[in-house]
Design an enzyme around this catalytic site. Structure first.
Site, PDB file in Angstrom:
ATOM      1  N   TYR A 155      -2.579   1.682  -7.225  1.00  0.00           N
ATOM      2  CA  TYR A 155      -2.145   1.260  -8.558  1.00  0.00           C
ATOM      3  C   TYR A 155      -0.729   1.750  -8.846  1.00  0.00           C
ATOM      4  CZ  TYR A 155      -2.367   0.561 -13.645  1.00  0.00           C
ATOM      5  OH  TYR A 155      -2.125   0.168 -14.943  1.00  0.00           O
ATOM      6  N   ALA A 157       1.624   2.565  -6.729  1.00  0.00           N
ATOM      7  CA  ALA A 157       2.573   1.850  -5.876  1.00  0.00           C
ATOM      8  C   ALA A 157       2.856   0.457  -6.421  1.00  0.00           C
ATOM      9  CB  ALA A 157       2.045   1.773  -4.449  1.00  0.00           C
TER      10      ALA A 157
END
Length: 242
Positions: A155, A157
């Site tokens: 998430y 990233a």
């Protein structure tokens, strides 16, 4: 303020997306809600926009992770509304887990929806923006993409990727009068977060409380009308990412 404009909001049937949809409709924008699965919720949001604000509103089922489905959805919206002026990339999913045990599917599902989905929508809307010689793109990132979060490497990233996408798109399209900004919400009260009054994370927020979807919507309203702002990442987080 936005009368005569058309706004697409992905993931617009609930939570932050529904709040943004209502706010833009209250400013006079016609609304195209893109949803993944809950048709009843999407149609309820559209009905509210029509009844309360007198704008046009229609829902479109689409998996934003699909290049072809997003292409078809944008074409349908153009056919129904004639033009698109605002795009809010809000659709997002989570598949939380520790890195050491995260499987490839959990990584891909989050990246495909949160980041690739935003690319798809921007890619297909850009031609409409260029034709109109104006456009406003608002990507909903997260403070997780600014500071990282244990148990959310996928998430975080994806949301960090949205920041890079925002700045690159802003630089590329600014000469054509198209703006691109991002909002980085913090701990916002939604269906996804649930009741969190006793969560220890609240002690890390300088303002001492969770945010509301309406507060993110206010930021979106600002960016939709801030004609000299582009490439910005606006935090709505109670100060947690200071």
């Amino acid at each position: 303020m936005l009368k005569g404009k058309t706004a697409i909001v992905t993931g617009g049937s609930r939570g932050i997306g529904a709040a943004i949809t209502g706010k833009l409709a209250s400013m006079g924008a016609n609304i195209a809600v893109i949803y993944a699965g809950n048709q009843d919720a999407a149609e309820a949001v559209c009905e509210k926009c029509v009844k309360e604000f007198g704008v046009e509103a229609k829902s479109y089922r689409c998996n934003v992770a699909s290049f072809e489905e997003t292409k078809a959805a944008v074409a349908a919206i153009k056919a129904d509304f004639g033009a698109v002026h605002i795009l809010v990339n809000n659709a997002g999913v989570t598949r939380d887990g520790l890195l050491a045990v995260m499987n490839e599917g959990a990584w891909d599902a989050v990246m495909d929806t949160n980041l690739k989905g935003a690319f798809h929508m921007i890619r297909h809307c850009t031609a409409l923006f260029l034709r109109a010689k104006e456009g406003c793109i608002i990507n909903i990132s997260s403070v997780s993409g600014l500071m990282g979060n244990a148990g959310q490497c996928n998430y975080s990233a994806s949301k960090a990727g949205l920041v890079g996408l925002t700045k690159s798109v802003a630089k590329e399209l600014a000469p054509r009068g198209i703006r691109c900004n991002a909002i980085a919400p913090g701990f916002i009260r939604t269906d996804m977060t649930g009741a969190q009054e006793n969560n220890p994370l609240l002690s890390m927020i300088p303002l001492g409380r969770m945010g509301e979807g309406s507060e993110v919507a206010e930021a979106a309203a600002y960016l939709a009308t801030a004609n000299y702002v582009t490439g910005e990442v606006l935090r709505v987080d109670g100060g947690i990412a200071m």
